[in-house]
Design a protein around this motif. Structure first.
Motif, mmCIF file in Angstrom:
data_model
loop_
_atom_site.group_PDB
_atom_site.id
_atom_site.type_symbol
_atom_site.label_atom_id
_atom_site.label_comp_id
_atom_site.label_asym_id
_atom_site.label_seq_id
_atom_site.Cartn_x
_atom_site.Cartn_y
_atom_site.Cartn_z
ATOM 1 N N ASP A 18 0.858 -1.189 0.000
ATOM 2 C CA ASP A 18 0.000 0.000 0.000
ATOM 3 C C ASP A 18 0.889 1.233 0.000
ATOM 4 N N LEU A 19 0.449 2.254 -0.711
ATOM 5 C CA LEU A 19 1.178 3.523 -0.766
ATOM 6 C C LEU A 19 0.324 4.629 -0.171
ATOM 7 N N GLU A 20 0.961 5.519 0.547
ATOM 8 C CA GLU A 20 0.348 6.805 0.854
ATOM 9 C C GLU A 20 1.053 7.837 -0.004
ATOM 10 N N SER A 21 0.364 8.940 -0.233
ATOM 11 C CA SER A 21 0.921 9.906 -1.173
ATOM 12 C C SER A 21 0.413 11.300 -0.856
ATOM 13 N N LEU A 56 -4.613 12.515 -4.884
ATOM 14 C CA LEU A 56 -5.293 11.634 -5.832
ATOM 15 C C LEU A 56 -4.641 11.754 -7.214
ATOM 16 N N VAL A 72 -5.164 15.986 2.977
ATOM 17 C CA VAL A 72 -4.479 14.692 2.854
ATOM 18 C C VAL A 72 -3.714 14.402 4.150
ATOM 19 N N THR A 110 -3.928 10.981 6.410
ATOM 20 C CA THR A 110 -2.750 10.088 6.473
ATOM 21 C C THR A 110 -1.893 10.310 7.723
ATOM 22 N N TYR A 119 -4.244 2.698 -8.831
ATOM 23 C CA TYR A 119 -3.563 3.679 -7.992
ATOM 24 C C TYR A 119 -2.118 3.282 -7.654
ATOM 25 N N HIS A 146 -5.513 4.571 6.239
ATOM 26 C CA HIS A 146 -4.694 5.584 5.554
ATOM 27 C C HIS A 146 -3.285 5.725 6.128
ATOM 28 N N ASP A 203 -3.188 -0.057 6.321
ATOM 29 C CA ASP A 203 -3.978 -0.516 5.168
ATOM 30 C C ASP A 203 -3.516 -1.891 4.686
ATOM 31 N N LYS A 229 -8.587 6.763 -5.798
ATOM 32 C CA LYS A 229 -8.251 5.681 -4.890
ATOM 33 C C LYS A 229 -9.416 5.322 -3.980
#
Ligand code: DCM
Ligand code: MG
Length: 274
Positions: A19-22, A25, A82, A86, A130, A192, A197, A271
């Protein structure tokens, strides 16, 4: 994003949940802020332990996993909205001296993957729309293709396909939070965060492990066939000279984006819209 699966039968030995957080979107041309991989050997998914030993009860999270979590300075503004979901701000990432995405991150990922029993498949929820396209952008931006030979798959596509076969037994949606609530009648912890996740995804996966492992054996694609979420113009440097320091309460310290690499967007869905 349409991804054509390789339907030739495989027998993956390891599933690497990712899983990535960024910073946002797909429309925001996001940069990665956090990445988590948890590798689970097929053996653990075929020999799930249950809280009281009865399969109808709750699966226990596998005791034997390998885990890699990396926080990354995106060098791009993380908006307050965001950051709120997160828990990651530009200040905390920069203050913690986190480095930007670079070849050492790519090498860490590769070493982690190679350490697992082969063949491996990376599994991300909504990964085709995503996580994999975003990881592809970051890899392309540093001119690195060392993950190209790794298989990947989308557990959201898999859950939908399996639910269709069982005529829609899943109530609600197919997002991570919806599926977790459906299977466990409570809300998932640490939503998140990349780590949270991935744990949620594995807990969901274990509820359908036999069907999903079989489905994935026939529905995966090579990372080289993933289309980047957006393209970074080659006339621009991949590193962004501007530093982004946003005040935790808002945008007051935001610097100009004019020095950012020029990007063009490819279509990729939201996402959270699954
Ligand atoms: N994201 C977002 N807004 C949302 C949901 C997600 O900008 N409502 C972005 C930031 C997250 C990333 O997508 O770090 C990954 O989402 P998730 O935490 O669901 O994995
Ligand atoms: Mg996440």
């Amino acid at each position: 994003m349409e991804v054509v699966s390789d339907t030739s039968k495989k027998h993956f030995a390891t599933y690497i949940f990712i899983d990535l957080e960024s910073t946002g979107l797909p429309g925001d041309q996001p940069k990665i802020t956090e990445i988590c991989l948890i590798a689970v050997n097929r053996y653990c998914l075929e020999n799930i332990e249950y809280t009281d030993g009865i399969p109808s009860k709750q699966p226990c999270f596998p005791r034997v996993v390998d885990k890699l979590c990396i926080c990354i300075d995106p060098n791009k503004l993380i908006t307050p909205n965001v950051s709120k979901i997160t828990g990651l701000t530009n200040n905390i990432l920069q203050g913690s001296k986190k480095k930007q995405f670079s070849s050492d991150v790519a090498q860490l990922l590769k070493s982690f993957i190679e350490r697992q029993e082969q063949p491996v498949c990376m599994v991300a929820h909504n990964g085709y729309n995503y996580d994999f396209p975003l990881l592809k952008v970051e890899m392309s931006s540093i001119g690195c293709n060392i993950l190209d030979g790794v298989y990947c798959t989308d557990s959201l596509t898999g859950m939908k396909a399996l639910d269709k076969v069982t005529r829609g037994q899943i109530s609600g949606g197919y997002s991570l939070s919806d599926l977790f609530f459906h299977f466990y009648q409570k809300h998932a912890d640490n939503a998140h965060s990349a780590d949270g996740d991935v744990v949620t995804l594995i807990m969901i996966f274990m509820k359908k492990a036999a069907d999903l492992t079989e489905w994935i054996d026939e529905h995966s694609t090579l990372f080289c066939d993933i289309t980047p979420m957006y393209t970074i113009s080659e006339s621009q440097p991949s590193g962004c000279p501007g530093r982004f320091r946003n005040n935790d309460e808002g945008n007051k310290g935001k610097e100009s984006f004019s020095d950012s690499p020029q990007v063009s967007l490819c279509t990729s869905s939201h996402k959270a819209s699954v």
